[in-house]
Design an enzyme around this catalytic site. Structure first.
Site, PDB file in Angstrom:
ATOM      1  N   ASN A 130      31.373  57.768  75.300  1.00 47.37           N
ATOM      2  CA  ASN A 130      32.522  57.169  74.617  1.00 47.37           C
ATOM      3  C   ASN A 130      32.107  56.185  73.524  1.00 47.37           C
ATOM      4  O   ASN A 130      32.795  55.196  73.301  1.00 47.37           O
ATOM      5  CB  ASN A 130      33.405  56.457  75.637  1.00 47.37           C
ATOM      6  CG  ASN A 130      34.838  56.927  75.589  1.00 47.37           C
ATOM      7  OD1 ASN A 130      35.136  57.953  75.011  1.00 47.37           O
ATOM      8  ND2 ASN A 130      35.718  56.171  76.194  1.00 47.37           N
ATOM      9  N   ARG A 180      28.954  50.486  80.585  1.00 45.62           N
ATOM     10  CA  ARG A 180      27.673  51.195  80.700  1.00 45.62           C
ATOM     11  C   ARG A 180      26.579  50.319  81.268  1.00 45.62           C
ATOM     12  O   ARG A 180      25.532  50.823  81.688  1.00 45.62           O
ATOM     13  CB  ARG A 180      27.270  51.760  79.345  1.00 45.62           C
ATOM     14  CG  ARG A 180      28.302  52.718  78.771  1.00 45.62           C
ATOM     15  CD  ARG A 180      28.211  52.843  77.278  1.00 45.62           C
ATOM     16  NE  ARG A 180      29.477  53.335  76.722  1.00 45.62           N
ATOM     17  CZ  ARG A 180      30.505  52.551  76.457  1.00 45.62           C
ATOM     18  NH1 ARG A 180      30.412  51.238  76.678  1.00 45.62           N
ATOM     19  NH2 ARG A 180      31.632  53.053  75.995  1.00 45.62           N
ATOM     20  N   LYS A 222      27.144  66.250  80.751  1.00 42.30           N
ATOM     21  CA  LYS A 222      26.750  66.208  79.343  1.00 42.30           C
ATOM     22  C   LYS A 222      25.505  65.360  79.119  1.00 42.30           C
ATOM     23  O   LYS A 222      24.591  65.758  78.386  1.00 42.30           O
ATOM     24  CB  LYS A 222      27.927  65.699  78.507  1.00 42.30           C
ATOM     25  CG  LYS A 222      27.727  65.826  77.021  1.00 42.30           C
ATOM     26  CD  LYS A 222      27.096  64.572  76.480  1.00 42.30           C
ATOM     27  CE  LYS A 222      26.766  64.753  74.998  1.00 42.30           C
ATOM     28  NZ  LYS A 222      26.097  63.539  74.484  1.00 42.30           N
ATOM     29  N   PRO A 239      24.066  70.975  75.585  1.00 37.14           N
ATOM     30  CA  PRO A 239      25.047  69.904  75.797  1.00 37.14           C
ATOM     31  C   PRO A 239      26.371  70.208  75.104  1.00 37.14           C
ATOM     32  O   PRO A 239      26.379  70.626  73.947  1.00 37.14           O
ATOM     33  CB  PRO A 239      24.375  68.675  75.160  1.00 37.14           C
ATOM     34  CG  PRO A 239      22.932  69.037  75.023  1.00 37.14           C
ATOM     35  CD  PRO A 239      22.888  70.523  74.849  1.00 37.14           C
ATOM     36  N   ASP A 241      29.542  68.337  73.938  1.00 36.92           N
ATOM     37  CA  ASP A 241      30.243  67.081  73.689  1.00 36.92           C
ATOM     38  C   ASP A 241      31.490  67.378  72.870  1.00 36.92           C
ATOM     39  O   ASP A 241      31.843  68.535  72.645  1.00 36.92           O
ATOM     40  CB  ASP A 241      29.324  66.099  72.951  1.00 36.92           C
ATOM     41  CG  ASP A 241      29.223  66.454  71.479  1.00 36.92           C
ATOM     42  OD1 ASP A 241      29.042  67.645  71.197  1.00 36.92           O
ATOM     43  OD2 ASP A 241      29.360  65.568  70.635  1.00 36.92           O
ATOM     44  N   GLN A 278      22.684  74.470  69.356  1.00 30.59           N
ATOM     45  CA  GLN A 278      23.680  73.429  69.563  1.00 30.59           C
ATOM     46  C   GLN A 278      23.516  72.297  68.563  1.00 30.59           C
ATOM     47  O   GLN A 278      24.498  71.764  68.041  1.00 30.59           O
ATOM     48  CB  GLN A 278      23.562  72.887  71.004  1.00 30.59           C
ATOM     49  CG  GLN A 278      24.441  71.703  71.328  1.00 30.59           C
ATOM     50  CD  GLN A 278      23.803  70.362  71.036  1.00 30.59           C
ATOM     51  OE1 GLN A 278      24.478  69.364  70.949  1.00 30.59           O
ATOM     52  NE2 GLN A 278      22.496  70.314  70.847  1.00 30.59           N
ATOM     53  N   PHE A 282      26.245  71.034  66.050  1.00 31.37           N
ATOM     54  CA  PHE A 282      26.645  69.635  66.145  1.00 31.37           C
ATOM     55  C   PHE A 282      26.554  68.961  64.774  1.00 31.37           C
ATOM     56  O   PHE A 282      27.491  68.293  64.334  1.00 31.37           O
ATOM     57  CB  PHE A 282      25.738  68.918  67.160  1.00 31.37           C
ATOM     58  CG  PHE A 282      25.946  67.436  67.251  1.00 31.37           C
ATOM     59  CD1 PHE A 282      26.930  66.914  68.067  1.00 31.37           C
ATOM     60  CD2 PHE A 282      25.150  66.554  66.535  1.00 31.37           C
ATOM     61  CE1 PHE A 282      27.121  65.542  68.165  1.00 31.37           C
ATOM     62  CE2 PHE A 282      25.337  65.184  66.624  1.00 31.37           C
ATOM     63  CZ  PHE A 282      26.326  64.681  67.442  1.00 31.37           C
TER      64      PHE A 282
END
Length: 306
Positions: A130, A180, A222, A239, A241, A278, A282
């Site tokens: 996030n 976190r 992830k 991954p 996302d 990926q 991305f």
DNA sequence: GTCCAGGATTCAG
DNA sequence: CTGAATCATGGA
């Protein structure tokens, strides 16, 4: 604060040419969070205990390190996959029959997965949930500055698990980690009891590695996939996302698919270097360079089962 | 003020 | 098992 005693600039001699835009995407595109762009156009950062700088010169990539750091060149070449294993894997991706991948790959020729160590990848992606890439970089930099070993010139290595586990709450809070902080401290406490965790994890199959990683607090599907890909060199890890969800929905017509289904699709469609594919997708998605799907895939395939 | 960010965890159904 | 609420922080 001592200043850095740099060596002279030296050629890196990679297997493949790396344009300026590719280098920027590689060092600051959400794989690693330890590199920053200096005023002279070079990328400066730390990996392991190595402080280094890299830039795209007229004759190809050049690098420099700290004087006396005799192992730095070998470390740098490894970090950037200088021997070209990924160049061959990229060539073997299905870009000839996949126009989306072809354009994404053409946008960042020479892009590769940085070969981070497990510690760097795990710390970076424990901070990633996030958060935007810039903010992750700020958090990791704060962790290094407050709890990491000084390397000269104001640069620091990443903190050990011991340093994180023993840090005051106020120190962690000052790193802007938010919720976190509990992820980092919880993982630090668990891995503190397993000093050889990285070697043990590296011996596992990718499926088992992922399971072990997900047993750590703050590591879900992830983040585990990212740590496997970037920290353990598992190029088949894919991954999923928010950007990859959007890329596969827009450019491949996979709307409404759940992350686990998209991961299954990615591994089946892209193969042994799915993680590299990926990264192309991305990067292209983030830059707004992906085409829209011409055909829409109507319904999700059955969910993966094992 | 609202919304979102390379998500994970917890809880309700 | 799936889906929704919640989490702390900063920037747009």
């Amino acid at each position: 604060m001592t200043s850095v005693q740099w060596t002279t600039w030296r050629p890196l001699r990679l297997a493949e040419d790396v344009p300026v835009a590719t280098l920027a995407e590689q060092m600051d595109g959400g794989q690693a969070f330890r590199w920053s762009l200096a005023s002279d156009g070079s990328w400066v950062g730390v990996f392991g205990r190595t402080l280094a700088a890299v830039r795209a010169g007229p004759q190809g990539l050049e690098w420099r390190g700290q004087k006396g750091a005799t192992q730095a060149e070998e470390a740098m070449r490894r970090y950037l996959d200088a021997e070209g294993a990924q160049a061959r894997l990229s060539e073997a991706l299905p870009w000839r029959s996949d126009s989306v991948l072809q354009s994404a790959r053409a946008a960042y020729p020479g892009l590769r997965i940085l070969r981070q160590d497990p510690h760097e990848a795990l710390i970076g992606f424990l901070c990633s949930s996030n958060k935007r890439i810039l903010q992750i970089r700020v958090m990791v930099a704060a962790l290094a500055a407050k709890l990491g070993e000084p390397l000269g010139g104001g640069f620091h290595a990443l903190p050990s698990w011991q340093a994180i586990a023993g840090a005051d709450d106020a120190v962690l809070r000052a790193c802007s980690l938010g919720y976190r902080a509990a992820y980092l401290r919880g993982t630090a406490k668990k891995l503190l009891a397993r000093p050889r965790w990285a070697e043990e994890f590296a011996a596992l199959t990718t499926a088992d590695l992922r399971e072990e990683l997900q047993s750590l607090p703050g590591v879900g599907p992830k983040v585990a996939a990212c740590v496997a890909l970037f920290g353990f060199g598992r190029l088949e890890s894919f991954p999923v996302d928010t950007w990859v969800v959007q890329a596969l929905a827009d450019a491949y017509g996979l709307r409404g698919w759940k992350p686990a289904q998209l991961e299954q699709f990615g591994k089946a469609h892209f193969g042994e270097a799915a993680g590299l594919a990926q990264q192309y997708l991305f990067s292209a998605a983030r830059a707004g360079q992906l085409p829209r799907a011409k055909v829409s895939v109507p319904s999700p395939r059955p969910r993966p089962r094992r």
